[in-house]
Design a protein around this motif. Structure first.
Motif, PDB file in Angstrom:
ATOM      1  N   GLU A 165       0.926  -1.230  -0.153  1.00 15.37           N
ATOM      2  CA  GLU A 165      -0.069   0.005   0.025  1.00 15.37           C
ATOM      3  C   GLU A 165       0.859   1.142   0.086  1.00 15.37           C
ATOM      4  OE1 GLU A 165      -2.628   0.501   3.579  1.00 15.37           O
ATOM      5  OE2 GLU A 165      -4.183   1.275   2.288  1.00 15.37           O
ATOM      6  N   PHE A 166       1.895   1.180   0.797  1.00 17.30           N
ATOM      7  CA  PHE A 166       2.808   2.340   0.924  1.00 17.30           C
ATOM      8  C   PHE A 166       3.488   2.733  -0.331  1.00 17.30           C
ATOM      9  CE2 PHE A 166       3.594   1.955   5.614  1.00 17.30           C
ATOM     10  CZ  PHE A 166       2.691   3.346   5.827  1.00 17.30           C
ATOM     11  N   THR A 167       3.968   1.321  -0.904  1.00 13.36           N
ATOM     12  CA  THR A 167       4.622   1.745  -2.299  1.00 13.36           C
ATOM     13  C   THR A 167       3.791   2.024  -3.493  1.00 13.36           C
ATOM     14  OG1 THR A 167       5.781  -0.313  -1.535  1.00 13.36           O
ATOM     15  CG2 THR A 167       6.221   0.287  -4.014  1.00 13.36           C
ATOM     16  N   ILE A 210       1.259   4.243  -3.161  1.00 17.54           N
ATOM     17  CA  ILE A 210       0.386   5.393  -2.982  1.00 17.54           C
ATOM     18  C   ILE A 210       0.812   6.535  -3.878  1.00 17.54           C
ATOM     19  CG2 ILE A 210      -0.257   5.022  -0.509  1.00 17.54           C
ATOM     20  CD1 ILE A 210       1.678   7.310   0.207  1.00 17.54           C
ATOM     21  N   ASN A 211       2.168   6.559  -4.174  1.00 17.75           N
ATOM     22  CA  ASN A 211       2.643   7.611  -5.060  1.00 17.75           C
ATOM     23  C   ASN A 211       3.087   6.919  -6.615  1.00 17.75           C
ATOM     24  OD1 ASN A 211       2.603  10.085  -4.043  1.00 17.75           O
ATOM     25  ND2 ASN A 211       4.186   9.540  -2.560  1.00 17.75           N
ATOM     26  N   ARG A 249      -6.466   3.486  -0.297  1.00 13.34           N
ATOM     27  CA  ARG A 249      -7.178   4.127   0.694  1.00 13.34           C
ATOM     28  C   ARG A 249      -6.401   5.596   0.761  1.00 13.34           C
ATOM     29  NH1 ARG A 249      -6.736   0.668   5.868  1.00 13.34           N
ATOM     30  NH2 ARG A 249      -4.742   0.485   5.280  1.00 13.34           N
ATOM     31  N   PHE A 250      -5.629   5.889  -0.326  1.00 12.37           N
ATOM     32  CA  PHE A 250      -4.833   7.156  -0.357  1.00 12.37           C
ATOM     33  C   PHE A 250      -5.686   8.038  -1.262  1.00 12.37           C
ATOM     34  CE2 PHE A 250      -1.839   9.810  -2.335  1.00 12.37           C
ATOM     35  CZ  PHE A 250      -1.034  10.179  -1.182  1.00 12.37           C
ATOM     36  N   PHE A 283      -5.508  11.210  -1.803  1.00 10.20           N
ATOM     37  CA  PHE A 283      -5.029  12.803  -2.147  1.00 10.20           C
ATOM     38  C   PHE A 283      -4.196  12.582  -3.418  1.00 10.20           C
ATOM     39  CE2 PHE A 283      -4.696  11.758   2.472  1.00 10.20           C
ATOM     40  CZ  PHE A 283      -5.097  12.894   3.090  1.00 10.20           C
ATOM     41  N   ASP A 284      -3.766  13.803  -3.934  1.00  8.42           N
ATOM     42  CA  ASP A 284      -3.214  14.063  -5.217  1.00  8.42           C
ATOM     43  C   ASP A 284      -1.753  13.132  -5.320  1.00  8.42           C
ATOM     44  OD1 ASP A 284      -5.036  15.277  -6.825  1.00  8.42           O
ATOM     45  OD2 ASP A 284      -3.526  17.069  -7.227  1.00  8.42           O
ATOM     46  N   ARG A 292       2.024  11.972  -6.179  1.00  7.88           N
ATOM     47  CA  ARG A 292       3.209  13.125  -6.422  1.00  7.88           C
ATOM     48  C   ARG A 292       3.494  13.446  -7.914  1.00  7.88           C
ATOM     49  NH1 ARG A 292       7.308   9.852  -4.242  1.00  7.88           N
ATOM     50  NH2 ARG A 292       7.290   8.836  -6.314  1.00  7.88           N
ATOM     51  N   ILE A 303      10.039   3.637  -7.817  1.00  6.24           N
ATOM     52  CA  ILE A 303       9.469   3.271  -6.466  1.00  6.24           C
ATOM     53  C   ILE A 303      10.862   3.397  -5.519  1.00  6.24           C
ATOM     54  CG2 ILE A 303       7.612   2.077  -7.054  1.00  6.24           C
ATOM     55  CD1 ILE A 303       9.269  -0.601  -6.546  1.00  6.24           C
ATOM     56  N   GLY A 344       9.717  12.303   0.778  1.00  4.97           N
ATOM     57  CA  GLY A 344       8.900  12.129  -0.498  1.00  4.97           C
ATOM     58  C   GLY A 344       9.047  12.629  -1.563  1.00  4.97           C
ATOM     59  N   THR A 396      12.076  12.288  -3.159  1.00  2.95           N
ATOM     60  CA  THR A 396      13.462  11.822  -3.890  1.00  2.95           C
ATOM     61  C   THR A 396      13.106  11.387  -5.237  1.00  2.95           C
ATOM     62  OG1 THR A 396      13.695  10.995  -1.742  1.00  2.95           O
ATOM     63  CG2 THR A 396      14.963   9.976  -3.328  1.00  2.95           C
ATOM     64  N   THR A 412      10.890   2.507   2.123  1.00  2.00           N
ATOM     65  CA  THR A 412       9.394   2.654   1.711  1.00  2.00           C
ATOM     66  C   THR A 412       8.567   3.352   2.809  1.00  2.00           C
ATOM     67  OG1 THR A 412       9.573   0.904   0.208  1.00  2.00           O
ATOM     68  CG2 THR A 412       7.479   1.578   0.604  1.00  2.00           C
ATOM     69  N   ARG A 415       9.522   6.966   3.621  1.00  2.00           N
ATOM     70  CA  ARG A 415       9.402   7.952   2.335  1.00  2.00           C
ATOM     71  C   ARG A 415       7.767   8.077   2.063  1.00  2.00           C
ATOM     72  NH1 ARG A 415      11.632   5.024  -0.977  1.00  2.00           N
ATOM     73  NH2 ARG A 415       9.705   3.874  -1.762  1.00  2.00           N
ATOM     74  N   GLU A 416       7.028   6.959   2.005  1.00  2.00           N
ATOM     75  CA  GLU A 416       5.448   7.192   1.826  1.00  2.00           C
ATOM     76  C   GLU A 416       4.601   7.443   2.873  1.00  2.00           C
ATOM     77  OE1 GLU A 416       5.333   7.443  -1.520  1.00  2.00           O
ATOM     78  OE2 GLU A 416       7.090   6.259  -2.291  1.00  2.00           O
ATOM     79  N   SER A 423       6.767  10.527   5.420  1.00  3.54           N
ATOM     80  CA  SER A 423       7.184  11.785   4.633  1.00  3.54           C
ATOM     81  C   SER A 423       5.847  12.253   3.595  1.00  3.54           C
ATOM     82  CB  SER A 423       8.317  11.520   3.594  1.00  3.54           C
ATOM     83  OG  SER A 423       8.689  12.790   3.339  1.00  3.54           O
ATOM     84  N   THR A 424       4.680  11.207   3.213  1.00  2.83           N
ATOM     85  CA  THR A 424       3.921  11.714   2.413  1.00  2.83           C
ATOM     86  C   THR A 424       2.590  11.650   2.839  1.00  2.83           C
ATOM     87  OG1 THR A 424       5.179  10.589   0.655  1.00  2.83           O
ATOM     88  CG2 THR A 424       3.127  11.092   0.070  1.00  2.83           C
ATOM     89  N   TRP A 425       2.115  10.280   3.252  1.00  2.00           N
ATOM     90  CA  TRP A 425       0.577  10.072   3.670  1.00  2.00           C
ATOM     91  C   TRP A 425       0.330  10.483   5.049  1.00  2.00           C
ATOM     92  CZ3 TRP A 425      -1.519   4.473   2.902  1.00  2.00           C
ATOM     93  CH2 TRP A 425      -3.085   4.619   2.758  1.00  2.00           C
ATOM     94  N   LYS A 430      -0.249  14.443   4.904  1.00  2.00           N
ATOM     95  CA  LYS A 430      -1.465  14.788   4.350  1.00  2.00           C
ATOM     96  C   LYS A 430      -2.714  14.573   5.325  1.00  2.00           C
ATOM     97  CE  LYS A 430       0.229  14.048  -0.339  1.00  2.00           C
ATOM     98  NZ  LYS A 430       0.105  15.421  -0.976  1.00  2.00           N
TER      99      LYS A 430
END
Lengths: 816, 447
Positions: A110-112, A114-115, A144-145, A147-148, A150, A170, A195, A197, B364, B367-368, B371-373, B376
């Motif tokens: 899921e983390f991988t 999201i962007n 579940r993300f 938002f916009d 990256r 990634i 984020g 990078t 991961t 960073r995600e 730093s991101t989610w 937000k």
């Protein structure tokens, strides 16, 4: 060490990583950052598992037992562990299936994602994407993300050959690590942090000969081969595993073709040869196959014009013409990347027509066969002293990479049940390199010298004197004469230190190539040196099958029957395959006197313009056959489904011509050729495995040609080996854009004197042939000499150019 | 305070104890204390001379082990044990590195040591350098500490001229010199392996451990890294003896430590107290008590989970073990008070934003997630756009971040967030339900 993965117990060598234990046990964990042959770094955190091990009582050394079961108690790590960076321990227990582990892997997917743009429908990697597969296998399927995502650059041209989509990245760091760890060219890094990078370069482009490999190892569609971008979907490609015919390494490649066109070439794994890396010349140098001026039908000259005909008509015409030609007046010449099967066919044809005028080109003056056993790539990778004479990075780039393996001092990993280890814990980021074991000698500064503990630039054309001086140092007590010291190009103490290093090494390898092969005396000297210091030798022949063609004797029966003689009036009729000697106007004049000129080639060129018959030739990607690489390894060449019209390789030519002549010649098909080769070499070449066959063949060449040692040559142009083959460069637009045109390299002072500036396009008559090139000014070139890539017709060596013929082409003309 | 056991004096666990002496911070705040004249006239370099000229290497390490000093950078690893991890001398260059990249919000103890007493750090590094037989020391100083940098450079020049740095120190064959390297503004470079990368001129990413710095540190060579305060402590341990040091503190935490207090308190600042002093003593007796109503306090820098400001927690001794029992950490000892009227969600966003900005981007979850989610999600809540399910999502996300990342930075963000959920979930729920915080935003500026 005993390890238990879920419910499977297995025994593995100490030092194995936990992730390899999981795969060896037949289980799976997802991973993105680990990559075979590269350091594990634990960045993607996908391979998390619950890991524990029993403990010994410090005082007694006994295992601490579980009170309930009486078995050794398992102490689990407090957090989940990244298995790629965890070494196995005795009795280790690895759990990859529990809810806790699955939950963490799911969370990491899921983390991988999201962007990640999830633009799989328009992504070239779709269908062959590690992230796509892992997201299906380990993800929840829902996002579940809310938002916009990256937004970053989508079409960033890292170089002319590689396009980067920064949104898809990634951050596994495979590409960044690759450049530092494998070719040692640090040209890529992360920029910014957190984020934000992203991957980028400091300067323009990716100055390395090995950039394309990052498109193979990218686990997503972030790094793409620009030649194949948007050309097709992965499932539409026909994947053909074959052997690259670009150089003598025998690197394994996969040719991806679609609707009769080669779209891309990828590296294939051959652990003992190229591992999973190939150079850019091999990867991107395929576009010529599809060039617009490809000859696809046989042509016969009728009333001065070449007219399309059938193969039968063309060979019938050849047969008729041959009737008027006496024995020994026909010459047959193959290009040195022809397969063994083509070689056998050529030999059979020559035997039938009773001519000794048989040769391959380029064929160096000295034999490309080593004396005794050839050094293998694994010898090179585990060598403790290496002496290189020449420019391996251009000549056989795979050798360059295996030398860099030796500098790391890590032997090739043992194979596990699932293949090459995914995480070899002996490899580290930014490992110290043992530069001291490498000595590089060349007549000018070559790229590998950056990595060498000792670099020597000996005088241009001075290979024989240089090597003879070293032999003297190695064998005789006497002091060197003044001339010999000058020939050495380094202080005598340094020379002695080199000899000592080689002599004391357990596994020393001497690598040499075309510079040495240009002179039999130099070759004899290097063999003497190898014997004196007990080193194995690796000989870099000029082309993919130079070793094999010499070994089976596709050679003239007498020195006066060599190719150079044939094209200068030695023959009355010629069958030339893959060559273009008429670029030299004096040769063109001689060719005009022939009674029959048959040219077997892919493209119209100066020689086809003079030919009576032009026969369409297959490229190296369309043939079936066998080649022998510089180790003496028999490797399979397999045909990709490429639309080459009616082109045939030389076995096809011999089949048609044999039919016209009414004979069944050996080599009329690959099957019959293999039968003949089995007879000749006592090696069965049918169904060769992918990784090839290292068989003891009858290594004595069947024909040897004595060559008179020429007087010391002199000249002002040194023809040098080049990874990018100059004869194809004009039909390989992407490769040309990345590496530039054929380059005429010269020293800044010489450039000033000749009023040339870098980037200028010039024409120059070099040894009689008009060569076009772009000027490149570099201090790596010695003063008073110009470097120009060698071609099959103008092999490596020192020649003269008439500077009066130098003409600058204005760039406007080029555009027009 | 407990009664004395027969024959054994009670440990010193309060600055109010008459036996307690301030050592490391004795000279801070004194004008001119940063000069060599001042330092040497107050016993300066006595300890270094004692260690180098009179004690053997094993004696110095034994003394450090006996003192019970634990690393003052936050993790609390025993300093003497760390020094003993260095491989035997084999001719390779060895390094001692001072981690002076003090960047944990709420921590500012090292800054004043370097500004007002730089010779104390130099002397500590001399002792440590001798103990591990390193001839070169690096001080990796936070880039923003400009005055400290200038004072350190000046002090090093003075020490060189006076023969305290250089070759054959104190007429022995031990040589030592120092290099000061300024950081470029990255919190992660306070992590020892990222610090080494940054020192080498590489990107400030943490490295894989093992190998630990003692095996392969700066430039792959044996290296030991300690915090400024650990070095400062070493000076006084050698000078006054391990017994003096271990007479202070509690069972698992010995000696004296620099505590910091910030937030709405009468006298914010750095206080040198014996380990085991209670939060109450720090906040009320030395900090002068809160100047506003307080609802929570962070015990040791923002990465340590907060505790409610209640009697239950205020009498906790500030040592490693007691705080671990409460599920938090001593960290750098930087206590931060959070006023009642401050929206906890907004306060946490401030912390999360810091970690989001400082994540290096290597792995991961950090960073995600960090730093991101996560930032937000906080922005969404604070904008009044929170929806049912958001809090559960945040809690799950933070759980996924915890213990899964490459280095402790993600934990440093996840743990305080988890603590805020544990103790102040109603404030989050109120914000989601009403679209505005329980305690409205206001200016905290105080004249």
């Amino acid at each position: 060490m005993k390890v238990k993965v879920n419910d499977t117990e297995l025994e593995l060598a100490p030092g194995t990583s936990a992730i390899d234990a999981v795969f060896a046990a037949g289980y799976d964990v997802p991973y993105f950052c680990s990559q075979e042959y590269m350091s594990p770094i634990g960045a993607c955190r996908m391979c998390l598992a619950k890991v524990g091990a029993p403990r010994q009582d410090r005082a007694t050394g006994e295992w601490i037992l579980d009170e309930e079961t009486g078995e050794p108690k398992i102490f689990y790590f407090p957090t989940l562990m990244a298995t790629c960076t965890t070494a196995i321990m005795e009795g280790m227990v690895i759990d990859t299936l529990s809810d806790e582990v699955r939950g963490a892997q799911n969370g990491m997917v899921e983390f991988t994602l999201i962007n990640h743009p999830l633009d799989c429908p328009v992504c070239d990697k779709g269908g062959a994407c590690e992230l796509q597969d892992r997201a299906y296998e380990y993800g929840s399927g829902l996002s579940r993300f809310r938002f916009d995502k990256r937004h970053q650059e989508k079409h960033h041209a890292l170089s002319e050959l590689i396009t980067l989509d920064r949104e898809r990245c990634i951050h596994c760091k495979r590409c960044v690590r690759y450049f530092e760890e494998v070719p040692g060219d640090e040209v890529l890094d992360f920029i910014e942090r957190g984020g934000h990078t992203y991957i980028g370069t400091l300067g323009e482009g990716l100055p390395s000969n090995f950039t394309g490999n990052i498109t193979d190892i990218c686990p997503v569609g972030a790094l793409l081969d620009a030649t194949s971008r948007f050309r097709g979907r992965n499932w539409e490609y026909d994947h053909t595993r074959t052997t690259g015919l670009d150089d003598a390494s025998g690197s394994a490649i996969i040719v991806d073709a679609r609707t009769g066109r080669i779209e891309r070439i990828k590296a294939a794994l051959n652990a003992e040869v190229n591992k999973s890396w190939i150079d850019d010349g091999t990867r991107f140098g395929h576009e010529y196959v599809d060039a617009e001026d490809r000859i696809k039908t046989p042509l016969v000259r009728k009333e001065g014009e070449l007219v399309p005909v059938t193969w039968e008509e063309a060979t019938g015409y050849v047969k008729a013409k041959l009737e008027g030609i006496a024995d020994k007046e026909l010459g047959i010449v193959l290009r040195a990347d022809a397969t063994l099967e083509e070689g056998v066919a050529a030999k059979a044809l020559a035997d039938h027509l009773q001519t000794g005028q048989l040769d391959h080109c380029p064929r160096p003056k000295a034999s490309v066969l080593p004396e005794g056993d050839a050094a293998r790539f694994t010898d090179l990778a585990t060598a403790d002293a290496i002496f290189v004479i020449g420019d391996v990075s251009e000549e056989v780039p795979a050798v360059d990479l295996r030398i860099k393996d030796a500098l790391k001092g890590v032997s090739p990993p043992a194979s596990l049940p699932h293949g090459v280890p995914i995480a070899d814990l002996r490899l580290k980021e930014r490992m110290p390199r043992k530069a001291g074991l490498l000595t590089v000698a060349a007549p000018y500064r070559v790229d590998l010298m950056r990595h060498a503990g000792r670099s020597v630039c000996y005088p241009v054309g001075g290979e024989t004197a240089f090597l003879s001086a070293l032999v003297k140092l190695a064998t005789v007590e006497d002091e060197l004469s003044e001339e010999e010291v000058a020939a050495l190009g380094m202080p005598v103490d340094e020379g002695r230190a080199l000899i000592e290093r080689l002599a004391q090494a357990q596994n020393a390898v001497i690598v040499y190539g075309s510079f040495v092969l240009a002179s039999p005396a130099a070759r004899n000297a290097v063999i003497a040196l190898a014997k004196a210091v007990k080193a194995k030798v690796m000989v870099m022949g000029p082309m993919a099958n130079s070793y094999g063609l010499e070994a089976i004797g596709v050679m003239p029966s007498h020195a006066r029957y060599s190719y150079q003689q044939m094209i200068r009036g030695g023959a009355k009729a010629l069958i030339l395959s893959g060559l273009d000697p008429a670029q030299d106007p004096s040769v063109a004049e001689a060719l005009k006197d022939l009674e029959l000129l048959v040219v077997h080639h892919h493209f119209a060129n100066a020689t086809t313009a003079l030919a009576d018959v032009v026969l369409p030739a297959k490229t190296g990607y369309e043939k079936d056959g066998t080649v022998v690489n510089l180790e003496g390894r028999y490797l399979p060449v397999r045909s990709a489904p490429v639309d080459g019209g009616q082109s045939e390789d030389f076995t096809g030519l011999v089949r048609y011509l044999g039919e016209a002549l009414g004979v069944r010649l050996d080599g009329r098909s690959t099957r019959s050729a293999k039968r003949a080769l089995n007879h000749l070499l006592a090696v069965d070449l049918r169904d060769l495995p992918d990784e090839g066959l290292l068989a003891k063949a009858k290594s004595r060449p069947l024909r040897r040609v004595s060559v008179k040692e020429q007087e010391a040559v002199s000249g002002n142009v040194l023809l040098v080996p080049s990874m990018v083959r100059p004869e194809f460069v004009s039909r390989n637009p992407q490769l040309r854009a990345a590496f530039g045109d054929v380059a005429l390299c010269l020293h800044p002072d010489d450039a000033d004197q000749m009023k040339l500036v870098g980037g200028e396009r010039v024409r120059l008559s070099v040894d009689g042939t008009l060569r076009k090139a772009t000027v490149r000014v570099s201090e790596t070139v010695p003063q008073g000499i110009m470097l120009l890539p060698a071609t099959p017709e103008q092999p490596v060596g020192l020649v003269s150019a008439d500077l009066a013929t130098l003409v600058k082409e204005s760039s406007e003309l080029e555009v027009a | 305070m407990s009664d004395a056991v027969m024959g054994e004096p009670t440990p010193i666990i309060s600055r109010k104890d008459p036996r307690y002496q301030v050592t490391m911070y004795r000279h801070v705040g004194v004008d001119g204390a940063w000069t060599l004249d001042y330092y040497s006239s107050h016993g300066g370099y006595r300890a270094a001379k004692k260690a180098i000229a009179d004690m053997g290497v094993p004696d110095v390490i034994a003394e450090m082990k006996a003192s019970g000093l634990r690393g003052r950078g936050g993790a609390g690893f025993p300093t003497g044990v760390k020094w003993s991890f260095m491989p035997p001398v084999d001719g390779r260059q060895r390094f001692i590195v001072c981690n002076a990249d003090e960047s944990e919000p709420g921590s500012f103890k090292d800054r004043y040591v370097m500004e007002d007493d730089p010779h104390q750090l130099i002397e500590g590094m001399l002792i440590a350098g001798y103990a591990i037989q390193a001839s070169i020391g690096f001080i990796y100083i936070r880039g923003e500490y400009h005055l400290a940098y200038e004072r350190l450079l000046q002090a090093i020049r003075e020490a060189r001229e006076a023969g305290y740095l250089g070759s054959n120190l104190f007429d022995t064959d031990f040589s030592f010199d120092l290099v000061v390297h300024r950081g470029a503004g990255a919190y992660i470079c306070g992590e020892e392996t990222a610090l080494m990368n940054s020192l080498e001129g590489l990107r400030g990413n943490p490295r894989l451990k093992p190998p630990f710095p003692a095996q392969a540190g700066v430039y792959g060579l044996p290296t030991t890294i300690n915090n400024v305060t650990s070095f400062a402590s070493a000076v006084h341990i050698i000078d006054k003896g391990a017994a003096w040091f271990s007479a202070m503190g509690t069972e698992d935490s010995k000696g004296t430590k620099l505590y910091q207090i910030s937030g709405p308190v009468a006298r914010p600042g750095v206080y040198e107290l014996p380990m085991g002093t209670t939060f109450r003593e720090l906040i009320f007796d030395w900090g002068g008590g809160p100047s506003m109503e307080i609802k929570a306090f962070i015990p040791g820098g923002t990465s340590t989970p907060m505790l409610p400001f209640s009697d239950e927690y205020l009498d906790t001794p500030m040592d490693y073990g007691s705080l671990a029992k409460l599920g938090t950490m001593l960290g750098t000892g930087g206590v931060i008070l959070i006023p009642k009227e401050k929206c906890m969600v907004d306060a946490m966003y401030n912390i999360v934003r810091f970690y989001a900005h400082e994540s290096c981007g290597k792995c991961t979850p950090c960073r995600e997630g960090v730093s991101t989610w996560l930032p937000k999600m906080y922005q969404k809540l604070l904008a009044g756009l929170g929806e049912p399910g958001d809090l559960e999502l945040m809690e799950e996300m933070v759980t996924n971040m915890r213990g899964t990342a490459f280095c402790p930075l993600a934990d440093a963000c996840a743990m305080p967030v988890q603590a805020s959920f544990k103790h102040f979930r109603p404030e989050y729920e109120y914000l989601v339900e009403h679209g505005e915080p329980m305690y409205p935003k206001r200016s905290w500026w105080q004249e």
